[in-house]
Write an enzyme that holds these catalytic residues in place. Structure first.
Site, PDB file in Angstrom:
ATOM      1  N   ASP A  65      48.091 -18.981  -3.720  1.00 24.57           N
ATOM      2  CA  ASP A  65      46.716 -19.359  -4.347  1.00 24.57           C
ATOM      3  C   ASP A  65      46.995 -19.991  -5.932  1.00 24.57           C
ATOM      4  O   ASP A  65      47.617 -19.022  -6.802  1.00 24.57           O
ATOM      5  CB  ASP A  65      45.557 -18.230  -4.643  1.00 24.57           C
ATOM      6  CG  ASP A  65      44.311 -18.680  -4.847  1.00 24.57           C
ATOM      7  OD1 ASP A  65      44.304 -19.843  -5.200  1.00 24.57           O
ATOM      8  OD2 ASP A  65      43.261 -17.985  -4.663  1.00 24.57           O
ATOM      9  N   SER A 115      38.982 -21.242  -5.603  1.00 26.10           N
ATOM     10  CA  SER A 115      39.538 -20.770  -4.134  1.00 26.10           C
ATOM     11  C   SER A 115      38.626 -21.055  -3.182  1.00 26.10           C
ATOM     12  O   SER A 115      39.104 -20.984  -1.880  1.00 26.10           O
ATOM     13  CB  SER A 115      40.082 -19.431  -4.101  1.00 26.10           C
ATOM     14  OG  SER A 115      41.016 -19.171  -5.180  1.00 26.10           O
ATOM     15  N   SER A 178      40.288 -17.360  -0.338  1.00 22.28           N
ATOM     16  CA  SER A 178      41.338 -18.116   0.240  1.00 22.28           C
ATOM     17  C   SER A 178      41.487 -17.711   1.783  1.00 22.28           C
ATOM     18  O   SER A 178      41.726 -18.650   2.301  1.00 22.28           O
ATOM     19  CB  SER A 178      42.852 -17.588  -0.467  1.00 22.28           C
ATOM     20  OG  SER A 178      42.761 -17.993  -1.741  1.00 22.28           O
ATOM     21  N   GLU A 239      42.031   7.247   2.431  1.00 23.01           N
ATOM     22  CA  GLU A 239      42.905   7.312   1.305  1.00 23.01           C
ATOM     23  C   GLU A 239      42.600   8.186   0.043  1.00 23.01           C
ATOM     24  O   GLU A 239      43.132   8.521  -0.657  1.00 23.01           O
ATOM     25  CB  GLU A 239      43.731   6.118   1.184  1.00 23.01           C
ATOM     26  CG  GLU A 239      44.783   5.715   2.374  1.00 23.01           C
ATOM     27  CD  GLU A 239      45.630   4.654   2.147  1.00 23.01           C
ATOM     28  OE1 GLU A 239      46.990   4.534   1.861  1.00 23.01           O
ATOM     29  OE2 GLU A 239      44.992   3.664   1.972  1.00 23.01           O
TER      30      GLU A 239
END
Length: 273
Positions: A65, A115, A178, A239
């Site tokens: 990108d 993007s 992207s 997590e």
């Protein structure tokens, strides 16, 4: 159609650059014959290329990108200097490819592209407005109703329709503009989950990017960040116990994706019996 007046502001930026000078130049580089020979070698190598006429089994699109010519040049110099060389003469792996080309991507309504619009360009082959994904330039950013009828197909979707397995791998969020240009049709690149959209847009039938990641195209492999947009806001991150999902529709999109894969696998196994 109402006219739109655009005010253009011209800014001046003072760039302070540091020029590197080298007191010791390789002895052979001061002779014209050195550069003439390098030119001959490059020409002979190019003329000796044998075209590969075989049909490709796979196609992988690597995207950096914002990776324009200046960025690549800077990377080449940095890599060379990290090896105690001057840098400009260094050759990156991509420089050794037998075929190289340049692709010009931009937005139709803004000179400095983003993007989302460029993602639509290289995934779908269509130039688009700033901030929109998988839509033609007829769509207007944040305007949900302009989505319908202006969707454009990506190379990922076309490959899937041709019977190929497809995947999305990103070092950023998989819902980032992207990669999202390969599977979503969104009037705003910031509609990561339904929590980022208005109730009116949801009632009108527009869907967030995470939702489209699972429902638009049957993607076989998805690797990257952004799982908060896949979980309900009542779900604790596996997590990070202090973090929760982002979705307000109480839908676990990861479960939907896995369940669809399991159901399809069962159908395939049954068809083989």
């Amino acid at each position: 159609m109402a006219s739109q007046q655009t005010a253009t502001t011209v800014g001046f930026i003072l760039l302070l650059s540091v020029t590197w000078t080298f007191s010791v130049i390789p002895e052979d580089e001061v002779h014209p014959s050195f550069w003439n020979n390098k030119g001959k070698q490059a020409l002979h190598k190019a003329l000796g290329l044998t075209p590969n006429v075989h049909r490709a089994k796979n196609s992988i699109l690597f995207l950096g990108d914002g990776m324009g010519i200046p960025t690549v040049t800077a990377a080449r110099i940095l890599k060379g200097q990290s090896k105690n060389r001057t840098g400009e003469e260094f050759v990156l792996a991509m420089d050794t490819f037998p075929y190289l080309a340049l692709s010009k991507t931009y937005n139709v309504d803004q000179q400095m592209p983003d993007s989302a619009g460029t993602s639509t360009a290289y995934h779908c082959g269509v130039k688009a407005r700033y901030g929109t994904l998988g839509l033609s330039a007829s769509a207007i950013r944040t305007n949900c109703s302009s989505t319908f009828g202006n969707e454009v197909k990506s190379v990922l979707h076309r490959a899937k329709m041709a019977g190929k397995w497809v995947g999305v791998v990103s070092t950023a969020r998989v819902q980032h503009a992207s990669p999202a240009g390969s599977y979503s049709h969104s009037a705003d690149r910031a509609w990561y989950s339904d929590a980022d959209m208005t109730a009116a847009d949801l009632r009108a039938g527009c869907r967030d990017i995470a939702y489209q990641l699972v429902y638009n195209t049957d993607i076989n492999v998805i690797l990257g960040g952004g799982r908060r947009y896949m979980f309900p806001n009542t779900t604790v991150d596996p997590e990070y116990p202090k973090s929760r999902g982002d979705r307000g529709d109480n839908v676990d999109l990861t479960d939907v994706w896995l369940r669809n894969k399991t159901e399809r696998q069962v159908c395939v196994e049954q068809s083989r019996v």
